[in-house]
Design a protein around this motif. Sequence first.
Motif, mmCIF file in Angstrom:
data_model
loop_
_atom_site.group_PDB
_atom_site.id
_atom_site.type_symbol
_atom_site.label_atom_id
_atom_site.label_comp_id
_atom_site.label_asym_id
_atom_site.label_seq_id
_atom_site.Cartn_x
_atom_site.Cartn_y
_atom_site.Cartn_z
ATOM 1 N N VAL A 110 0.842 -1.204 0.000
ATOM 2 C CA VAL A 110 0.000 0.000 0.000
ATOM 3 C C VAL A 110 0.880 1.258 0.000
ATOM 4 O O VAL A 110 1.713 1.428 0.882
ATOM 5 N N VAL A 111 0.709 2.087 -1.015
ATOM 6 C CA VAL A 111 1.412 3.376 -1.047
ATOM 7 C C VAL A 111 0.364 4.498 -0.954
ATOM 8 O O VAL A 111 0.443 5.369 -0.108
ATOM 9 N N TYR A 112 -0.613 4.425 -1.847
ATOM 10 C CA TYR A 112 -1.702 5.405 -1.828
ATOM 11 C C TYR A 112 -3.008 4.693 -1.504
ATOM 12 O O TYR A 112 -3.135 3.486 -1.685
ATOM 13 N N ASP A 113 -3.986 5.466 -1.050
ATOM 14 C CA ASP A 113 -5.274 4.862 -0.699
ATOM 15 C C ASP A 113 -6.439 5.615 -1.350
ATOM 16 O O ASP A 113 -6.243 6.586 -2.078
ATOM 17 N N PHE A 114 -7.633 5.119 -1.066
ATOM 18 C CA PHE A 114 -8.898 5.621 -1.598
ATOM 19 C C PHE A 114 -9.001 7.150 -1.426
ATOM 20 O O PHE A 114 -9.346 7.890 -2.354
ATOM 21 N N ILE A 115 -8.669 7.634 -0.231
ATOM 22 C CA ILE A 115 -8.820 9.069 0.053
ATOM 23 C C ILE A 115 -7.769 9.901 -0.668
ATOM 24 O O ILE A 115 -8.064 10.999 -1.145
ATOM 25 N N ASN A 116 -6.562 9.352 -0.830
ATOM 26 C CA ASN A 116 -5.556 10.058 -1.643
ATOM 27 C C ASN A 116 -6.113 10.293 -3.042
ATOM 28 O O ASN A 116 -5.896 11.354 -3.632
ATOM 29 N N GLY A 120 -7.215 13.918 -4.879
ATOM 30 C CA GLY A 120 -6.358 14.286 -6.002
ATOM 31 C C GLY A 120 -4.864 14.185 -5.707
ATOM 32 O O GLY A 120 -4.043 14.714 -6.442
ATOM 33 N N GLU A 121 -4.506 13.475 -4.627
ATOM 34 C CA GLU A 121 -3.073 13.333 -4.299
ATOM 35 C C GLU A 121 -2.431 12.172 -5.046
ATOM 36 O O GLU A 121 -1.209 12.020 -5.049
ATOM 37 N N ALA A 122 -3.276 11.320 -5.628
ATOM 38 C CA ALA A 122 -2.752 10.195 -6.416
ATOM 39 C C ALA A 122 -3.763 9.857 -7.494
ATOM 40 O O ALA A 122 -4.969 10.101 -7.332
ATOM 41 N N LYS A 123 -3.263 9.320 -8.592
ATOM 42 C CA LYS A 123 -4.168 8.858 -9.656
ATOM 43 C C LYS A 123 -4.713 7.493 -9.239
ATOM 44 O O LYS A 123 -4.047 6.744 -8.512
ATOM 45 N N LEU A 124 -5.905 7.178 -9.737
ATOM 46 C CA LEU A 124 -6.510 5.895 -9.369
ATOM 47 C C LEU A 124 -5.573 4.720 -9.692
ATOM 48 O O LEU A 124 -5.391 3.814 -8.883
#
Length: 323
Positions: A110-116, A120-124
Amino acid sequence: MSEQEIKKDNTEVEAKEEKKEEQTKDAEKAKETEAKVEKEADVDENGLSKAPFKNLHVIVVTSGKGGVGKTTSSAAIATGIARKGHKTAVLDFDVGLRNLDLIMGCERRVVYDFINVIQGEAKLNQALIKDRHVDNLYVLPASQTKDKDALTLKGVEAVFRELDDMNFEYVVCDSPAGIEAGALMALYFADEAIVTTNPEVSSVRDSDRIIGILNAKSRRSELEMEPVAAKLLLTRYVPSRVKKAEMLSVEDVQELLTIPLLGVIPESADVLKASNSGNPIILDEASDAGKAYEDAVERLLGKEVPLRFTTEKKGLFGKIFKK
Ligand SMILES: Nc1ncnc2c1ncn2[C@@H]1O[C@H](COP(=O)(O)OP(=O)(O)OP(=O)(O)O)[C@@H](O)[C@H]1O
Ligand SMILES: [Mg+2]
């Protein structure tokens, strides 16, 4: 032609052109209003698009009561659907608790999550984790630390639209317990709901409340579409305890909840072993619980499969003296 006649001619031409211009302006205005009305009709009062998804089928695994087996079931069912060749995403809506990635065995990736993604802090596609067991399966983990209000209907919708554009066929939403914001968010877009219930009165009562909410507060109910297809998944079933009247029977629960039965999952020590090792129970083909989840997936995909594991297993004595 006299000068006067030429002037008259010119004024007539100008008047005609002006009229033409006015007409085109009117037509343009009418078109704009039409488009605006159409656009407004496509959006509900929350600013959510009413347009259906192209391919995406939304399934929520919900219960009301906590600890009944939602995350175990989400992991097993998403894995089962993907194993049948359908591109599937499994989403953890349990902001703050993040459990699904553990059960799917991808917590270290896990690096990024649903809320990121929502913020807009990460692309899907940066946040989606490709499952290591089966093809066609991706996990979107929940955030462990962030504020629960960060999950918004608009944000969830945007993620679903993107999954739809990426040609996902199924999204399985693992709901948090309770009937508060997180659980409502998880069920809002559902086409189908897997109402996970244990064979005991308090669990059945909470499932009944969730069925009421599915019928009143989901997108389908608000848009007056066909209701969410709610199905019962009875988990942690122990036939010997049902026989001793210590647990409700399948029939009892069905009578109380009156929704079609998707499956009955027996109580099994294999479930805890599977989650401790990060392998969804459906992959354990020797386990009765794994087999029961496989049956449930078959039913979910439209096959008729008889119920298993709902009667007491005969011991050696029972097998020898079979009645
Ligand atoms: N069929 C089963 N047999 C034995 N144990 C089970 C079974 N299904 C679930 N469990 C156990 O029950 C516990 C709760 O399961 P799980 O975390 O899936 O529930 P949940 O509904 O997601 O909980 P929460 O509401 O907290 O999110 C876990 O320890 C899990 O291993
Ligand atoms: Mg859970």
